[in-house]
Scaffold this motif. Sequence first.
Motif, PDB file in Angstrom:
ATOM      1  N   MET A 232       0.813  -1.214   0.000  1.00  0.00           N
ATOM      2  CA  MET A 232       0.000   0.000   0.000  1.00  0.00           C
ATOM      3  C   MET A 232       0.846   1.263   0.000  1.00  0.00           C
ATOM      4  SD  MET A 232      -2.951   1.402  -0.141  1.00  0.00           S
ATOM      5  CE  MET A 232      -4.103   0.064   0.189  1.00  0.00           C
TER       6      MET A 232
ATOM      7  N   THR B  57       4.485   3.465   6.620  1.00  0.00           N
ATOM      8  CA  THR B  57       3.395   2.491   6.535  1.00  0.00           C
ATOM      9  C   THR B  57       2.328   2.747   7.589  1.00  0.00           C
ATOM     10  OG1 THR B  57       4.725   1.006   7.904  1.00  0.00           O
ATOM     11  CG2 THR B  57       4.812   0.678   5.521  1.00  0.00           C
TER      12      THR B  57
ATOM     13  N   PRO C 200      -1.230   4.889   6.124  1.00  0.00           N
ATOM     14  CA  PRO C 200      -2.423   4.169   5.665  1.00  0.00           C
ATOM     15  C   PRO C 200      -2.941   3.180   6.704  1.00  0.00           C
ATOM     16  CG  PRO C 200      -0.469   3.344   4.541  1.00  0.00           C
ATOM     17  CD  PRO C 200      -0.044   4.564   5.303  1.00  0.00           C
TER      18      PRO C 200
ATOM     19  N   SER D  23      -1.622  -2.494   4.094  1.00  0.00           N
ATOM     20  CA  SER D  23      -0.790  -1.389   4.566  1.00  0.00           C
ATOM     21  C   SER D  23       0.266  -1.873   5.548  1.00  0.00           C
ATOM     22  CB  SER D  23      -1.653  -0.315   5.233  1.00  0.00           C
ATOM     23  OG  SER D  23      -2.645   0.166   4.356  1.00  0.00           O
TER      24      SER D  23
END
Length: 665
Positions: free
Chosen positions: A210, A279, A282, A319
């Motif tokens: 993601m 990370t 998200p 994510s």
Amino acid sequence: MNTSKLSFRHLPIHLQRVMTLAGGTVPFRSASRFAAAGMAGVVTDVLLFQLFTSLGASLALAHMGSFFAAAALNYFLDSKWPFWPRHAEDQRWRHFGRLLTVGLLALLMRGGILALLVFSWHMPPMLAIFPAVAVTAAICYLGAAFYVFPVTQNPPSANVRWRVASLGIVAFTILLRLVYLGQAQLIPDEAYYWNYAQHMDLSFYDHPPMIAWLIWLGTALFGNTEFGVRIGAFICGLVTMGYVYALARNLYDESTAMRAVLLLAILPFYFSTGMVMTTDAPLVAAWAATLYYMERALIADQNSAWLGMGIAFGLGILSKYTLGLLGPAALLFVILDPASRRWLRRPQPYLAAGLALLLFSPVIIWNMENDWASIMFQSNRVKGGSENQFAAHLLFLHLMVLLTPVGLLAAAMSFWPGAERDNSAVARRRRLFVRVLTGLPLAVFFVLSISESQRFHWTGPTWLALLPTMAWLIGQAGDFSTLSRRVRAAWKPTIAVCVFFYALVLHYVVLGIPGFPYGFLSEHYFWREATEEIEQVVAEVRQETGQEPLVVGMSKWSVASSLAFYNRNGKPMEIRSRNMFGDSGAMYDFWHPSEPATSRPIILVGMRSHELARTRRIDDIDRMLVQPGPIQEQVATRDGKPLRRIYHRIAQGYLGKDPDPESGS
């Protein structure tokens, strides 16, 4: 026509009434003198700024010097012409402190606006100062009206005051992030994830995809810039606010929802995830969305919410794998809550799980093609690798950093059984939902910390379920304990300190603070200037040897990734990581799994000098190099001031990867 004139004539009166109802004072009774004093301050500010810049002062020194001079003039005029309501003598220092706080926040915001206009939009400083002064004046006026000199006669309720404060502070922090988003340099983590987007794949060794998808989209729209990399984090922050607002409104009321968004705006972990593209950005957005749909499905009994839950959960584990902890937590809630057990016999939860698994399929496919490398890596990270130490005390310290000491104490009080006195069935289910969805993920991290040290930010998303209760307690003024009252009182200075700290750090890394050296974050930051130093070394080696040197970042990925992003001058450098010398290079193990022996020059680059002599697996890397030179230190500067040190070492060739990495140990 007459109606229109009447409306415009009465507009100031209507505005004054609205602001008064909201708790602000409006000095319309002395409007002409107020305007004259304000204009005098603006003229002084602009003229002094022009003078300082013409004398060669830095942007930071010029705008801060002119601001303080204009503020002193306005304060003098205010003492002569009282625009705001006067209060008792013992309150004057309190008002002065509040006025200073508002002024400093406006000043630090203005620095970001100037940097944006001058460095990104290439506007001359002489012109950029005008919109910057206008924004500064607006912030100072609103801050004075609602915070420094609020209404004292027939004031609005505490509920209304918290709503207005929440709206103002959230708006300020959003604007602060947006202004500095493209000005602050990338940290190495962000540069590493930008490299993900340069090597798009179904997934990656250390994280799901993601983060790469968001950066790829942001840079496709806004170029390979800091803004392009971070715009995804900014949007994720707004999405998080929307879902937390909706969750808190469903669990409590709209006033609580506003305060919950306020906590999102000022608590360190959530402020950073709304700006820094890691990370966690998200992940937090998906975690908030999953909690919202879980509450709608399990408590509000909405069938359609299962679709949203499946999508949010799937995007969340795309994510970061941590979101998977919400699955067992939801199952535990269903088991403990009698009204929710019927979902175990219905198809919706299983269809939602199937949808999440379908969305997660790129990660599964990548792992199948790469011997389950990512799954094995994450299991080793959870186990702590080779570490074996008690770290529960570190977990506690990490929580104080993520939530602030006041936030951690408020979270503990919100989790405590006696936090709410409502014993209705709805309230009991709400409390169970919040405690299970917070408690189970947190318990996992606590158990792991007993024997292994965990990353300090891993627990950050687990508090999202508890934020509505923390926000609800802020608004309670009933017969609570002395501790509760003190915690509620402590929120106000905590909010002010947090917002001021964020603005100060952003101003510091972008423009600097006159009189303060660049020592903070110097080892892991200021990579733009450090890369320029290495580019000069590369150009010299290229000219002397007539060959293209190979640049090797001697850290896992920080050095190589940062150099790759900021390599903007001249010919692009050919960059590798330390996996050339038998140590882990994370995704560089996949992007450049091997490097043949070569007679091309090798330039080793590191943040610390010892990194250029040995790795964790090889005590002496000289045997892998041809004629390795001495380790040299370079100092990157800005405006003649030292920023950071960086080390490099030049060799005349590379003999290939050591066939026995342990032989030098």
